[in-house]
Write an enzyme that holds these catalytic residues in place. Sequence first.
Site, PDB file in Angstrom:
ATOM      1  CB  CYS A  90      -1.078   0.139   1.184  1.00  0.00           C
ATOM      2  SG  CYS A  90      -2.410   1.783   0.816  1.00  0.00           S
ATOM      3  CB  CYS A 134      -0.441   2.287   5.314  1.00  0.00           C
ATOM      4  SG  CYS A 134      -1.112   0.826   5.079  1.00  0.00           S
ATOM      5  CB  CYS A 162      -9.340  -4.294 -11.971  1.00  0.00           C
ATOM      6  SG  CYS A 162      -9.028  -3.386 -12.740  1.00  0.00           S
ATOM      7  CB  CYS A 217      -4.354   3.016   5.862  1.00  0.00           C
ATOM      8  SG  CYS A 217      -3.733   2.729   4.609  1.00  0.00           S
ATOM      9  CB  CYS A 261      -4.925  -0.904   2.068  1.00  0.00           C
ATOM     10  SG  CYS A 261      -3.975  -0.918   3.156  1.00  0.00           S
TER      11      CYS A 261
END
Length: 133
Positions: free
Chosen positions: A48, A51, A120, A100, A97
């Site tokens: 991510c 984070c 995707c 976060c 995510c």
Amino acid sequence: MSDKTEKSDADWKAELTPEQYHVTREQGTERPFTGPWWDEKRAGAYSCICCGAPLFRSETKYESGSGWPSFYAPADADAVGITEDRSHGMVRTEAHCAKCKAHLGHIFPDGPAPTGLRFCMNGTSLDFKPDDE
């Protein structure tokens, strides 16, 4: 970086580029074939951008022809959360995510075996670290 609940919009805007902020915090989408990683072929890990949580591995990445990085499974079953997205006059499954809540992209039921899913993802929401570094 810490979790979304501990950061204000001003904090996110200070840490992210305008495009990263738009995609991850405003549920935006980059144009196909323009974001990072859609054509990345090296072995490595995708995390991510907000984070740093591990999200995907290159072993599950495949060429979907969509212009966005596509994976058939996350690195860990709990890494990616899902939410129903009813924007743009359609019903889709949004991927975010789990740590976060950054918007990553959408999940479609047209991926390859073994899952049949296509995660995707917006390349802008991901960071990539090659295994050889």
